[in-house]
Motif scaffolding. Structure first.
Motif, short mmCIF file in Angstrom:
data_model
loop_
_atom_site.label_atom_id
_atom_site.label_comp_id
_atom_site.label_asym_id
_atom_site.label_seq_id
_atom_site.Cartn_x
_atom_site.Cartn_y
_atom_site.Cartn_z
N LYS A 62 15.26 -4.47 -13.81
CA LYS A 62 15.02 -5.37 -13.01
C LYS A 62 15.51 -4.67 -12.07
CE LYS A 62 17.96 -8.06 -16.11
NZ LYS A 62 19.40 -9.08 -16.31
N GLY A 63 14.18 -5.63 -10.36
CA GLY A 63 14.27 -4.91 -9.55
C GLY A 63 13.93 -5.85 -8.53
N GLN A 64 14.10 -5.50 -7.43
CA GLN A 64 14.61 -6.20 -5.84
C GLN A 64 13.63 -5.71 -5.17
OE1 GLN A 64 18.57 -7.23 -4.56
NE2 GLN A 64 17.80 -8.60 -3.31
N ILE A 65 12.13 -6.50 -4.25
CA ILE A 65 11.81 -5.26 -3.12
C ILE A 65 12.64 -6.33 -1.68
CG2 ILE A 65 10.04 -5.42 -1.96
CD1 ILE A 65 8.77 -5.44 -4.89
N LYS A 66 13.29 -5.86 -1.02
CA LYS A 66 13.08 -5.88 0.48
C LYS A 66 11.75 -6.75 1.52
CE LYS A 66 16.59 -5.75 4.29
NZ LYS A 66 16.78 -4.74 5.05
N GLY A 67 12.12 -7.54 1.85
CA GLY A 67 10.56 -7.82 2.52
C GLY A 67 9.32 -8.55 1.70
N LYS A 68 9.15 -8.84 0.69
CA LYS A 68 8.38 -9.27 -0.43
C LYS A 68 9.00 -10.34 -1.19
CE LYS A 68 4.51 -8.73 -2.33
NZ LYS A 68 3.32 -8.75 -1.49
N GLU A 69 8.91 -11.38 -0.90
CA GLU A 69 9.04 -12.93 -1.34
C GLU A 69 8.38 -13.34 -2.65
OE1 GLU A 69 12.09 -14.37 -0.36
OE2 GLU A 69 12.46 -12.79 0.65
N SER A 70 7.54 -12.91 -2.49
CA SER A 70 6.31 -13.33 -3.41
C SER A 70 5.15 -12.43 -3.49
CB SER A 70 5.89 -14.36 -4.05
OG SER A 70 5.05 -15.00 -1.80
N GLY A 71 4.61 -12.93 -4.67
CA GLY A 71 3.77 -12.14 -5.78
C GLY A 71 3.33 -11.20 -7.00
N ASP A 72 2.06 -10.61 -7.41
CA ASP A 72 2.33 -10.08 -8.89
C ASP A 72 2.66 -8.71 -7.88
OD1 ASP A 72 1.33 -12.24 -10.15
OD2 ASP A 72 -0.81 -12.27 -8.75
N ILE A 73 3.00 -7.87 -9.99
CA ILE A 73 4.39 -6.69 -10.17
C ILE A 73 3.64 -6.30 -11.06
CG2 ILE A 73 6.14 -7.15 -10.18
CD1 ILE A 73 6.80 -4.55 -8.83
N LYS A 74 3.45 -5.09 -11.85
CA LYS A 74 2.85 -4.59 -13.02
C LYS A 74 3.76 -2.92 -13.01
CE LYS A 74 -2.07 -6.46 -13.41
NZ LYS A 74 -3.46 -6.51 -14.23
N LEU A 75 3.79 -2.72 -14.34
CA LEU A 75 4.22 -1.55 -15.11
C LEU A 75 2.93 -1.27 -15.24
CD1 LEU A 75 6.83 -0.12 -16.31
CD2 LEU A 75 7.11 -1.10 -17.91
N MET A 76 2.92 0.11 -15.51
CA MET A 76 1.50 0.83 -15.50
C MET A 76 2.02 2.09 -16.41
SD MET A 76 -0.79 -1.21 -13.94
CE MET A 76 -2.25 -0.06 -13.49
N LYS A 77 0.82 2.59 -17.57
CA LYS A 77 1.46 4.07 -18.60
C LYS A 77 0.36 3.95 -18.73
CE LYS A 77 1.55 2.44 -23.17
NZ LYS A 77 2.38 2.23 -24.36
N TRP A 91 -4.33 5.08 -16.07
CA TRP A 91 -3.23 4.67 -15.90
C TRP A 91 -3.88 2.88 -16.72
CZ3 TRP A 91 0.83 6.01 -15.09
CH2 TRP A 91 1.57 7.63 -14.30
N VAL A 92 -2.70 2.71 -16.95
CA VAL A 92 -2.98 1.22 -18.13
C VAL A 92 -1.87 0.45 -17.85
CG1 VAL A 92 -4.77 1.54 -19.71
CG2 VAL A 92 -1.80 2.06 -20.20
N ALA A 93 -2.27 -1.51 -17.89
CA ALA A 93 -0.86 -1.77 -17.43
C ALA A 93 0.06 -2.15 -19.08
CB ALA A 93 -1.32 -3.73 -17.60
N GLU A 94 1.38 -1.84 -18.59
CA GLU A 94 1.99 -2.16 -19.84
C GLU A 94 2.98 -3.88 -19.45
OE1 GLU A 94 5.57 0.31 -22.53
OE2 GLU A 94 5.10 0.52 -20.17
N ASP A 95 2.77 -4.25 -18.60
CA ASP A 95 3.87 -5.30 -18.36
C ASP A 95 3.42 -5.70 -16.92
OD1 ASP A 95 5.29 -7.40 -19.22
OD2 ASP A 95 7.35 -6.67 -18.69
N SER A 96 3.16 -6.84 -17.06
CA SER A 96 3.18 -7.78 -15.94
C SER A 96 4.51 -8.66 -15.02
CB SER A 96 2.03 -8.13 -14.92
OG SER A 96 1.59 -9.03 -16.18
N ALA A 97 4.63 -8.75 -14.10
CA ALA A 97 5.53 -10.21 -13.90
C ALA A 97 5.34 -10.58 -12.08
CB ALA A 97 7.04 -9.83 -13.76
N LYS A 98 5.70 -11.79 -11.77
CA LYS A 98 5.66 -12.39 -10.78
C LYS A 98 6.99 -11.90 -9.81
CE LYS A 98 2.06 -15.22 -11.91
NZ LYS A 98 1.12 -15.24 -9.99
N ILE A 99 7.15 -11.64 -8.63
CA ILE A 99 7.51 -11.40 -8.07
C ILE A 99 8.25 -12.41 -7.34
CG2 ILE A 99 8.66 -10.11 -5.74
CD1 ILE A 99 6.24 -8.04 -5.91
#
Length: 194
Positions: free
Chosen positions: A26-41, A47-55
């Motif tokens: 569970k994350g929080q990024i101050k100063g970034k209201e929206s966008g796409d984020i990925k978890l890479m392994k 490096w490949v995507a393990e999961d992705s989500a919307k900020i």
């Protein structure tokens, strides 16, 4: 009937004590209201995507799974690294600031706490190394042979200090999942050379 209730309670206790099968970030990024984020392994040499989500409103949630603590990277698309950390199954939290992503905090993983101790020290050595390289370049441009020699000696001493620190880290954290990574990155070439 009492025996059945007892068995159900024991089983419920066992399942609640069992290790979680995956991890949730569970994350929080101050100063970034929206966008796409990925978890890479790292898998199969890349490096490949393990999961992705919307900020959304600066918050995000990512999920993954690992059998052992392993290195992971969280990245804001397109390819801006938010954090490099050791993930372990369970709950993790990430706090970041879009203006200073290098200061991102990841909590909830013992291996990552050890990794951060190592990273902080290596970064300090790296800053000093950069200063020594600048000293060497300045001496070289001005034709100062003694200055070049001194900077080179100091640089070699700094690299030796880094190796000593790495050896001490491995010695002090023999069961840490971080120690094999330290051994591979610091001493891998020496090991394959012999």
């Amino acid at each position: 009937m009492k025996n059945l209730i007892f068995i159900v309670l024991v089983l419920a206790g066992l399942f609640s004590c069992a290790k979680p099968e995956g991890f949730v970030i569970k994350g929080q990024i101050k100063g970034k209201e929206s966008g796409d984020i990925k978890l890479m392994k790292y898998a199969d040499g890349k490096w490949v995507a393990e999961d992705s989500a919307k900020i959304e409103k600066g918050k995000f949630e990512l999920k993954g799974k690992t059998t052992l603590p392993e290195l992971r990277v969280i990245s804001i698309m397109p390819q801006t690294v938010v954090a490099q950390f050791f993930a372990e199954n369970g709950s993790l939290t990430v706090k970041a600031d879009a203006d200073s992503l290098s200061k991102t905090e990841v909590k909830g993983s013992k291996s990552n706490d050890e990794f951060m101790i190592l990273t902080k020290e290596i970064m300090n050595i790296s800053k000093e190394t950069h200063g020594l390289q600048q000293r060497y370049n300045d001496a070289m441009q001005s034709g100062n042979e003694d200055g070049m020699k001194k900077a080179r000696i100091d640089y070699e001493a700094m690299m030796e200090n880094q190796k000593v620190y790495s050896k001490n880290f491995i010695r002090e954290h023999p069961k840490s999942s971080v120690s094999p990574l330290v051994a591979l990155t610091q001493f891998g070439q020496q090991m394959t050379a012999h």
